[in-house]
Structure formats: C-alpha cells, structure tokens
Design an enzyme around this catalytic site. Structure first.
Site, PDB file in Angstrom:
ATOM      1  N   ALA A  29      -7.075   0.232   9.503  1.00 49.03           N
ATOM      2  CA  ALA A  29      -7.272   1.451  10.297  1.00 49.03           C
ATOM      3  C   ALA A  29      -8.680   1.968  10.032  1.00 49.03           C
ATOM      4  CB  ALA A  29      -6.237   2.497   9.921  1.00 49.03           C
ATOM      5  N   ALA A  87      -8.832   1.964   5.912  1.00 45.83           N
ATOM      6  CA  ALA A  87      -7.676   1.655   5.061  1.00 45.83           C
ATOM      7  C   ALA A  87      -7.043   0.344   5.507  1.00 45.83           C
ATOM      8  CB  ALA A  87      -6.650   2.780   5.149  1.00 45.83           C
ATOM      9  N   MET A  88      -6.398  -0.337   4.561  1.00 53.03           N
ATOM     10  CA  MET A  88      -5.743  -1.609   4.882  1.00 53.03           C
ATOM     11  C   MET A  88      -4.413  -1.721   4.162  1.00 53.03           C
ATOM     12  SD  MET A  88      -8.852  -4.346   4.926  1.00 53.03           S
ATOM     13  CE  MET A  88     -10.216  -4.075   6.073  1.00 53.03           C
ATOM     14  N   GLY A  89      -3.461  -2.350   4.818  1.00 48.63           N
ATOM     15  CA  GLY A  89      -2.164  -2.641   4.222  1.00 48.63           C
ATOM     16  C   GLY A  89      -1.502  -3.729   5.041  1.00 48.63           C
ATOM     17  N   CYS A 145      -3.655   6.924   0.564  1.00 47.18           N
ATOM     18  CA  CYS A 145      -3.452   5.665  -0.171  1.00 47.18           C
ATOM     19  C   CYS A 145      -3.048   5.917  -1.623  1.00 47.18           C
ATOM     20  CB  CYS A 145      -4.699   4.787  -0.102  1.00 47.18           C
ATOM     21  SG  CYS A 145      -5.194   4.412   1.588  1.00 47.18           S
ATOM     22  N   GLY A 196       0.815  -1.219   0.000  1.00 52.62           N
ATOM     23  CA  GLY A 196       0.000   0.000   0.000  1.00 52.62           C
ATOM     24  C   GLY A 196       0.841   1.258   0.000  1.00 52.62           C
ATOM     25  N   ASP A 197       0.182   2.391  -0.091  1.00 47.66           N
ATOM     26  CA  ASP A 197       0.854   3.681  -0.195  1.00 47.66           C
ATOM     27  C   ASP A 197       0.855   4.370   1.167  1.00 47.66           C
ATOM     28  OD1 ASP A 197       1.481   6.519  -1.234  1.00 47.66           O
ATOM     29  OD2 ASP A 197       1.495   5.364  -3.085  1.00 47.66           O
ATOM     30  N   ILE A 198       0.509   5.635   1.186  1.00 48.61           N
ATOM     31  CA  ILE A 198       0.586   6.396   2.437  1.00 48.61           C
ATOM     32  C   ILE A 198      -0.755   6.404   3.160  1.00 48.61           C
ATOM     33  CG2 ILE A 198      -0.012   8.682   1.494  1.00 48.61           C
ATOM     34  CD1 ILE A 198       2.433   9.719   3.258  1.00 48.61           C
TER      35      ILE A 198
END
Length: 242
Positions: A181, A166-168, A197, A96-98
């Site tokens: 989160a 969000a997920m990562g 993201c 994932g990203d930020i």
C-alpha cells in the site's frame, strides 16, 4: 520447481473497489492457480498446464486491516469512532499487524505462482520493496529498507524515519496473496486511529506530504504506469492488460 515457467503477468486496474470484494477476487485467482498445481501433480511434466500470474492495482474506501500476527490493541478507534470516520475494520490472513487503506493510496496485489519466478519469500518481499523504491525515486525520493521491518521507508536510522509504503503478504503452495500500500494523496489523519504496523515510534508519510503538493488524477495514472514498469523490470516479467 516448475520446469514450464510462465513469466507473463495479467495486469488489472480495479479502480476504486471495496476491500472485501477485492480480497474475494484475490482468493478466487489464487484458488484457480492452486487447483492447476494440484492437477499437475498427478501428470507427467510434459502434460502440465501452465499456471497464471496476476497483478492488481486498486484504491479502497477507508478500511483498517489486521494481519493474523497483529494485535487488536493497535486499533485505537472503537466501533462508534469507525462509523464517524466512515471506516471499516477487517481481520485478514496476511502477515503483519494493522494498516490503513483509503482513497489516494495505491494498493498492489500480486497473485503470483512463485514457482514461475523463484521459490523464496524473502526475495519476493525485497523485490516488492524494490519496485516501490524505484517508483518513488522517479519523484526524487530515496526509498530505503529498515532492518527487521518490511515496507519502504524514508530517512532510515534517523529520528524522523517514516514509512511511505506498507507491505503484508501470504503465500500458499508458493502462490502469493495481498501485497503493498503506497501512500500518494492519502489523508494521513486516518493513521491517528491506529499504531501503524504495530510500530509505536515511527511515523508514516505520503508522496503528497513529501512533495508538499497534491498529485493530480493524471499523475495518479502515471504513478500506476511507473509501478507497472518497475514491477515488470524487477520480476523480469511481461505484463499484459487483462
């Protein structure tokens, strides 16, 4: 495949905890599981030690985390701005990203040996999404999946589609790290300092924003109980408090 599957998951609520020590703790739990798996390799099946599973819930002080496939340009605030808003920036080893973590957000970290459940990362991600979908459904919100984008969304396919969770994750030897989160009473202004993201044309939201009211401390406790209940249901696991 592990012939001695253990679906008991040790649950811990870490309360409010800084990001780095929480990550270090996850890594420690992950290493213990992997060490057990490595030892088991050289032993006959009947002598294998059962691997453990863990599920942590935590709130972090303001922090931005950038996944290994992310782009630093999605962090819009510089060092001075980060100091002004009392936030830190950490590069992490998840996908994932930020993303942003902060007060009023419930972060979940499952450290599972997927060989105790199923060896399918795609299914694992969909299961995590399902836990959140079922949780927010108890508050009258219809959580959805957005094709090609992880996490839980509202009003997918509409101009005002927005992400509420969000997920990562990372997995090594089928052991998971990082997680999700879920925005509850999150201060949404903190998302203005990033491209969440890495997705420019989508908004983020919170339970507070959707319900148009702040959730009480008692309700925060109740949401954690609901997450725990649905995690046990979706993963067909038995959660025990550590």
């Amino acid at each position: 495949m592990n012939t001695n599957q253990n679906k008991v998951v040790e649950f811990e609520d870490l309360g409010v905890k800084e990001y780095q020590p929480s990550w270090d703790y996850q890594e420690k739990l992950m290493k213990a599981i992997i060490d057990t798996k490595i030892k088991n390799r050289d032993l006959p099946a009947e002598q294998h030690t059962t691997t453990s599973n863990h599920f942590l819930l935590v709130e972090h002080p303001h922090v931005y985390t950038l996944g290994k496939s992310g782009h630093e340009e999605n962090m819009l605030a510089g060092i001075d701005q980060l100091k002004e808003i009392d936030a830190t920036f950490v590069k992490v080893n998840r996908g994932g990203d930020i993303t942003y973590h902060g007060y009023g957000q419930i972060v979940g970290y499952p450290i599972l040996d997927l060989e105790n459940f199923f060896t399918d990362i795609h299914k694992y991600m969909r299961n995590l999404e399902e836990v959140i979908i079922r949780t927010i459904n108890e508050y009258g919100l219809k959580g959805e999946r957005s094709p090609g984008e992880t996490g839980v969304w509202l009003d997918v396919g509409k101009p005002y589609a927005r992400k509420i969770c969000a997920m990562g994750v990372k997995a090594s030897r089928w052991v998971t790290l990082h997680g999700f989160a879920l925005n509850i009473n999150t201060d949404m202004r903190y998302f203005e300092y990033i491209v969440p993201c890495g997705i420019k044309d989508k908004q983020v939201t919170s339970l507070k924003r959707e319900l148009e009211r702040e959730l009480t401390p008692e309700e925060m406790i109740d949401i954690k109980a609901k997450i725990r209940k649905h995690f046990a249901g979706v993963f067909e696991a038995e959660l025990i408090s550590k």
